[in-house]
Design a protein around this motif. Structure first.
Motif, PDB file in Angstrom:
ATOM      1  N   GLU A 158     -35.168 -11.069   6.860  1.00  0.00           N
ATOM      2  CA  GLU A 158     -34.001 -10.273   6.448  1.00  0.00           C
ATOM      3  C   GLU A 158     -32.757 -11.146   6.312  1.00  0.00           C
ATOM      4  O   GLU A 158     -31.857 -10.835   5.539  1.00  0.00           O
ATOM      5  CB  GLU A 158     -33.748  -9.154   7.464  1.00  0.00           C
ATOM      6  CG  GLU A 158     -34.820  -8.066   7.496  1.00  0.00           C
ATOM      7  CD  GLU A 158     -36.069  -8.491   8.254  1.00  0.00           C
ATOM      8  OE1 GLU A 158     -37.094  -7.788   8.138  1.00  0.00           O
ATOM      9  OE2 GLU A 158     -36.025  -9.526   8.958  1.00  0.00           O
ATOM     10  N   GLY A 159     -32.722 -12.234   7.057  1.00  0.00           N
ATOM     11  CA  GLY A 159     -31.563 -13.114   6.999  1.00  0.00           C
ATOM     12  C   GLY A 159     -31.366 -13.767   5.644  1.00  0.00           C
ATOM     13  O   GLY A 159     -30.255 -14.186   5.314  1.00  0.00           O
ATOM     14  N   TYR A 160     -32.441 -13.847   4.863  1.00  0.00           N
ATOM     15  CA  TYR A 160     -32.342 -14.460   3.537  1.00  0.00           C
ATOM     16  C   TYR A 160     -31.850 -13.481   2.471  1.00  0.00           C
ATOM     17  O   TYR A 160     -31.574 -13.887   1.344  1.00  0.00           O
ATOM     18  CB  TYR A 160     -33.697 -15.028   3.103  1.00  0.00           C
ATOM     19  CG  TYR A 160     -34.095 -16.267   3.862  1.00  0.00           C
ATOM     20  CD1 TYR A 160     -33.554 -17.507   3.538  1.00  0.00           C
ATOM     21  CD2 TYR A 160     -35.020 -16.207   4.900  1.00  0.00           C
ATOM     22  CE1 TYR A 160     -33.910 -18.651   4.244  1.00  0.00           C
ATOM     23  CE2 TYR A 160     -35.393 -17.339   5.608  1.00  0.00           C
ATOM     24  CZ  TYR A 160     -34.838 -18.562   5.272  1.00  0.00           C
ATOM     25  OH  TYR A 160     -35.192 -19.686   5.952  1.00  0.00           O
ATOM     26  N   GLU A 161     -31.790 -12.196   2.819  1.00  0.00           N
ATOM     27  CA  GLU A 161     -31.319 -11.200   1.863  1.00  0.00           C
ATOM     28  C   GLU A 161     -29.794 -11.237   1.837  1.00  0.00           C
ATOM     29  O   GLU A 161     -29.130 -10.749   2.748  1.00  0.00           O
ATOM     30  CB  GLU A 161     -31.839  -9.817   2.245  1.00  0.00           C
ATOM     31  CG  GLU A 161     -33.353  -9.711   2.162  1.00  0.00           C
ATOM     32  CD  GLU A 161     -33.888  -8.385   2.655  1.00  0.00           C
ATOM     33  OE1 GLU A 161     -33.064  -7.551   3.122  1.00  0.00           O
ATOM     34  OE2 GLU A 161     -35.112  -8.183   2.591  1.00  0.00           O
ATOM     35  N   ILE A 162     -29.265 -11.831   0.798  1.00  0.00           N
ATOM     36  CA  ILE A 162     -27.839 -12.131   0.779  1.00  0.00           C
ATOM     37  C   ILE A 162     -27.289 -11.949  -0.627  1.00  0.00           C
ATOM     38  O   ILE A 162     -28.030 -11.964  -1.615  1.00  0.00           O
ATOM     39  CB  ILE A 162     -27.594 -13.583   1.279  1.00  0.00           C
ATOM     40  CG1 ILE A 162     -26.121 -13.794   1.620  1.00  0.00           C
ATOM     41  CG2 ILE A 162     -28.100 -14.610   0.276  1.00  0.00           C
ATOM     42  CD1 ILE A 162     -25.883 -15.028   2.452  1.00  0.00           C
ATOM     43  N   GLY A 163     -25.996 -11.758  -0.713  1.00  0.00           N
ATOM     44  CA  GLY A 163     -25.320 -11.646  -1.992  1.00  0.00           C
ATOM     45  C   GLY A 163     -23.949 -12.268  -1.899  1.00  0.00           C
ATOM     46  O   GLY A 163     -23.594 -12.895  -0.886  1.00  0.00           O
ATOM     47  N   ASP A 164     -23.150 -12.104  -2.938  1.00  0.00           N
ATOM     48  CA  ASP A 164     -21.827 -12.714  -2.970  1.00  0.00           C
ATOM     49  C   ASP A 164     -20.990 -12.321  -1.750  1.00  0.00           C
ATOM     50  O   ASP A 164     -20.404 -13.178  -1.082  1.00  0.00           O
ATOM     51  CB  ASP A 164     -21.080 -12.296  -4.250  1.00  0.00           C
ATOM     52  CG  ASP A 164     -21.713 -12.855  -5.511  1.00  0.00           C
ATOM     53  OD1 ASP A 164     -22.286 -13.960  -5.446  1.00  0.00           O
ATOM     54  OD2 ASP A 164     -21.628 -12.186  -6.560  1.00  0.00           O
ATOM     55  N   LEU A 165     -20.951 -11.030  -1.454  1.00  0.00           N
ATOM     56  CA  LEU A 165     -20.050 -10.549  -0.399  1.00  0.00           C
ATOM     57  C   LEU A 165     -20.478 -11.024   0.977  1.00  0.00           C
ATOM     58  O   LEU A 165     -19.655 -11.489   1.777  1.00  0.00           O
ATOM     59  CB  LEU A 165     -19.966  -9.026  -0.442  1.00  0.00           C
ATOM     60  CG  LEU A 165     -19.385  -8.426  -1.734  1.00  0.00           C
ATOM     61  CD1 LEU A 165     -19.447  -6.907  -1.706  1.00  0.00           C
ATOM     62  CD2 LEU A 165     -17.947  -8.894  -1.940  1.00  0.00           C
ATOM     63  N   SER A 166     -21.760 -10.931   1.276  1.00  0.00           N
ATOM     64  CA  SER A 166     -22.227 -11.371   2.591  1.00  0.00           C
ATOM     65  C   SER A 166     -22.156 -12.889   2.715  1.00  0.00           C
ATOM     66  O   SER A 166     -21.873 -13.414   3.797  1.00  0.00           O
ATOM     67  CB  SER A 166     -23.648 -10.874   2.845  1.00  0.00           C
ATOM     68  OG  SER A 166     -24.513 -11.226   1.780  1.00  0.00           O
ATOM     69  N   SER A 167     -22.375 -13.613   1.620  1.00  0.00           N
ATOM     70  CA  SER A 167     -22.260 -15.071   1.658  1.00  0.00           C
ATOM     71  C   SER A 167     -20.832 -15.493   1.967  1.00  0.00           C
ATOM     72  O   SER A 167     -20.598 -16.418   2.763  1.00  0.00           O
ATOM     73  CB  SER A 167     -22.709 -15.675   0.321  1.00  0.00           C
ATOM     74  OG  SER A 167     -22.515 -17.079   0.310  1.00  0.00           O
ATOM     75  N   ILE A 168     -19.871 -14.821   1.355  1.00  0.00           N
ATOM     76  CA  ILE A 168     -18.465 -15.140   1.610  1.00  0.00           C
ATOM     77  C   ILE A 168     -18.103 -14.850   3.064  1.00  0.00           C
ATOM     78  O   ILE A 168     -17.423 -15.646   3.716  1.00  0.00           O
ATOM     79  CB  ILE A 168     -17.573 -14.345   0.638  1.00  0.00           C
ATOM     80  CG1 ILE A 168     -17.758 -14.873  -0.788  1.00  0.00           C
ATOM     81  CG2 ILE A 168     -16.099 -14.409   1.047  1.00  0.00           C
ATOM     82  CD1 ILE A 168     -17.313 -13.922  -1.861  1.00  0.00           C
ATOM     83  N   ALA A 169     -18.574 -13.720   3.580  1.00  0.00           N
ATOM     84  CA  ALA A 169     -18.294 -13.376   4.974  1.00  0.00           C
ATOM     85  C   ALA A 169     -18.898 -14.422   5.916  1.00  0.00           C
ATOM     86  O   ALA A 169     -18.258 -14.824   6.903  1.00  0.00           O
ATOM     87  CB  ALA A 169     -18.845 -11.988   5.290  1.00  0.00           C
ATOM     88  N   GLN A 170     -20.108 -14.873   5.627  1.00  0.00           N
ATOM     89  CA  GLN A 170     -20.749 -15.881   6.470  1.00  0.00           C
ATOM     90  C   GLN A 170     -20.035 -17.221   6.380  1.00  0.00           C
ATOM     91  O   GLN A 170     -19.905 -17.935   7.382  1.00  0.00           O
ATOM     92  CB  GLN A 170     -22.220 -16.022   6.083  1.00  0.00           C
ATOM     93  CG  GLN A 170     -23.064 -14.816   6.458  1.00  0.00           C
ATOM     94  CD  GLN A 170     -24.513 -14.949   6.038  1.00  0.00           C
ATOM     95  OE1 GLN A 170     -24.917 -15.954   5.446  1.00  0.00           O
ATOM     96  NE2 GLN A 170     -25.312 -13.939   6.339  1.00  0.00           N
ATOM     97  N   THR A 171     -19.572 -17.568   5.182  1.00  0.00           N
ATOM     98  CA  THR A 171     -18.852 -18.836   5.026  1.00  0.00           C
ATOM     99  C   THR A 171     -17.523 -18.803   5.769  1.00  0.00           C
ATOM    100  O   THR A 171     -17.107 -19.799   6.378  1.00  0.00           O
ATOM    101  CB  THR A 171     -18.633 -19.145   3.538  1.00  0.00           C
ATOM    102  OG1 THR A 171     -19.898 -19.192   2.866  1.00  0.00           O
ATOM    103  CG2 THR A 171     -17.935 -20.484   3.354  1.00  0.00           C
ATOM    104  N   TYR A 172     -16.853 -17.668   5.754  1.00  0.00           N
ATOM    105  CA  TYR A 172     -15.605 -17.529   6.498  1.00  0.00           C
ATOM    106  C   TYR A 172     -15.868 -17.660   8.000  1.00  0.00           C
ATOM    107  O   TYR A 172     -15.130 -18.344   8.720  1.00  0.00           O
ATOM    108  CB  TYR A 172     -14.951 -16.191   6.176  1.00  0.00           C
ATOM    109  CG  TYR A 172     -13.654 -15.938   6.921  1.00  0.00           C
ATOM    110  CD1 TYR A 172     -12.710 -16.948   7.094  1.00  0.00           C
ATOM    111  CD2 TYR A 172     -13.366 -14.677   7.442  1.00  0.00           C
ATOM    112  CE1 TYR A 172     -11.523 -16.713   7.769  1.00  0.00           C
ATOM    113  CE2 TYR A 172     -12.177 -14.437   8.110  1.00  0.00           C
ATOM    114  CZ  TYR A 172     -11.265 -15.458   8.281  1.00  0.00           C
ATOM    115  OH  TYR A 172     -10.091 -15.220   8.954  1.00  0.00           O
ATOM    116  N   GLU A 173     -16.948 -17.036   8.469  1.00  0.00           N
ATOM    117  CA  GLU A 173     -17.311 -17.158   9.883  1.00  0.00           C
ATOM    118  C   GLU A 173     -17.637 -18.606  10.222  1.00  0.00           C
ATOM    119  O   GLU A 173     -17.237 -19.117  11.277  1.00  0.00           O
ATOM    120  CB  GLU A 173     -18.505 -16.258  10.203  1.00  0.00           C
ATOM    121  CG  GLU A 173     -18.899 -16.273  11.675  1.00  0.00           C
ATOM    122  CD  GLU A 173     -20.097 -15.393  11.979  1.00  0.00           C
ATOM    123  OE1 GLU A 173     -20.603 -15.476  13.118  1.00  0.00           O
ATOM    124  OE2 GLU A 173     -20.540 -14.639  11.081  1.00  0.00           O
TER     125      GLU A 173
END
Length: 493
Positions: A158-173
């Motif tokens: 499930e961790g690989y299921e990602i898109g623009d919005l979740s990728s940006i949130a993870q990069t900010y974290e």
């Protein structure tokens, strides 16, 4: 490590302000995060293929993001070779989505690259220094993002299921945790940067950072702006500009361009009305003219290099650019470099080097987490990644309300994200032109053309890089180093 806080609620302790209690708790949270992060850092002194110790400081590591740190983002941090205590901090995000940070390090702006003249099949590629590395003027974090890129991985499917919005949130974290682990860089001028698909990610990430500062996210940072190369910004504008660019570069005739413009009413990207037979015929003629043109640089040969590993049933795919195509693969034993030379030939060496176990051990990659390293992971885009955002023009407009500095640069022979589309969306920001279109120079020669814009305290520099393709520093390294050095120092190009 266990930390306990007891807050006595009796009258004897009632004088403690609630704001102070909140501050104490927030600092505890920061300490806990910090303690978790620092364990995954490693300083790399030598690399397989390089003769001797590295003459620059290289750190690699993982930072866990997500609710349970189920996503482990891998990074390379290279300190400035000039003044690491004074130079700005840059977070670099390679495009794709799914193109590894190593691609940017080896082929664009990093301090090492491959010795192409000293390569033979069966031997480990050797490394040499890049005299035009951007680490000569900045501290740079190269991040493998989103998850599934390079050596970044997830502990669950499930961790690989990602898109623009979740990728940006993870990069900010990731950025917040990285700064906690590197407190001496917290107050350095911070810039977010990248190229290609990062044109979607970077403006939204900068907006998230801005919002975080406003609500008091810790740690605070000293963000000053962002810079982007040949950025995908608005899918319709950028793709539509290909026909206009092709006409300006004499790839289309006057008659075909005027006919297509008239019959398709200036809309070339979205599928035309099936009943508009004239437009369909025009676009077929346009496609015929452009089919054999190298998308990333119209001046170079359009060809493909193939390679597969000899002792692995999986496939290594070589991309002809960050805008990957699909390839047919042949055994490495039959591989010959293309005639004439093609840029994709250079990319072969990164696949060979990065998939050697000795190399991964030297980089402190966790064994078994990535089956095959890929320069650009097309299966990530095809299977997991959701491209949710089609345009970031509104984000670009919003950022003009802050006192940021922005640099947008375009290699002017890139058909993939043509400069004419970039100019179109920049013009839509309704900025004031401070300096009209004019040449900028390196070593007494025209390196490109530049225009500067402003709005209150916001400033934007738009520069073309003459003769450069989609990833401009890869094609014109000397000129691009001069460009970024001058811009970071707030000098005119």
């Amino acid at each position: 490590m266990h930390i306990y806080i007891c807050v006595q609620t009796s009258k004897a302790m009632s004088f403690i302000p609630s704001s102070l209690i909140k501050k104490m708790l927030s600092q505890v949270v920061i300490v806990l995060i910090f303690t978790n992060v620092v364990a995954s850092q490693s300083i790399i002194n030598t690399l397989p293929g390089y003769n001797g110790e590295l003459p620059f400081t290289l750190e690699t590591g993982y930072i866990g993001v997500g609710e349970m740190d189920e996503v482990q983002l891998f990074y390379y941090f290279i300190e400035s070779e000039r003044s690491p205590n004074l130079d700005p901090l840059v977070l670099w995000l390679t495009g794709g989505p799914g193109c590894s940070a190593l691609s940017a390090i080896f082929y664009e702006i990093g301090p090492i690259t491959f010795n192409y003249s000293n390569f033979s099949w069966g031997a480990l590629p050797t490394l040499v220094l890049n005299p035009y590395s951007w680490t000569k003027v900045a501290n740079i974090i190269f991040l493998d993002a989103p998850v599934g890129t390079g050596f970044s991985y997830a502990t669950t499917l499930e961790g690989y299921e990602i898109g623009d919005l979740s990728s940006i949130a993870q990069t900010y974290e990731f950025l917040r945790k990285w700064l906690l682990a590197h407190p001496k860089f917290v107050f350095h001028p911070l810039y977010i940067a990248g190229d290609s698909y990062s044109g979607i990610i970077v403006p939204m990430l900068v907006q998230d950072i801005t919002n975080g500062i406003e609500v008091g996210d810790k740690p605070l940072n000293n963000i000053r702006g962002f810079f982007l190369g040949n950025p995908l910004t608005d899918e319709n504008i950028d793709m539509n500009a290909r026909v206009i660019f092709a006409y300006r570069k004499a790839l289309l005739s006057d008659e075909l361009y005027e006919s297509t413009k008239k019959d398709c009413k200036g809309e070339y990207y979205f599928p035309p009305d099936p009943s508009n037979v004239a437009c369909i015929a025009d676009l077929q003629a346009v496609n015929y003219c452009l089919d054999k043109i190298f998308l990333s640089n119209i001046l170079e040969p359009d060809c493909v290099t193939y390679i597969s590993p000899q002792q692995n049933i999986s496939t290594w795919k070589i991309a002809s650019s960050l805008l990957e195509k699909n390839f047919i693969d042949v055994p490495v034993s039959t591989k010959q470099f293309s005639e004439p030379w093609c840029r994709a030939d250079n990319y072969v060496l990164s696949y060979i080097w990065a998939n050697v176990k000795e190399v991964q051990a030297a980089l402190h990659v966790r064994e078994g987490t990535v089956k095959d390293w890929q320069r650009c992971n097309s299966s990530l885009r095809d299977t997991y990644y959701v491209q949710e955002i089609k345009s970031t023009v509104l984000y670009q407009k919003n950022l003009t309300n802050n006192g940021y500095r922005a640099l947008i640069y375009s290699g002017d022979t890139d058909l993939g994200i043509p400069y004419v589309g970039t100019q179109e969306w920049i013009n839509s920001l309704n900025l004031t032109i401070e300096d009209e279109w004019q040449p900028w120079f390196v070593s007494g020669q025209v390196a490109g053309y530049v225009t500067t814009y402003s709005k209150n305290k916001y400033s934007l520099t738009y520069a073309t890089v003459k003769g450069a393709g989609h990833t401009a520093p890869e094609y014109k390294p000397e000129q691009c180093l001069a460009m970024i050095d001058r811009w970071l120092a707030d000098y005119p190009l």
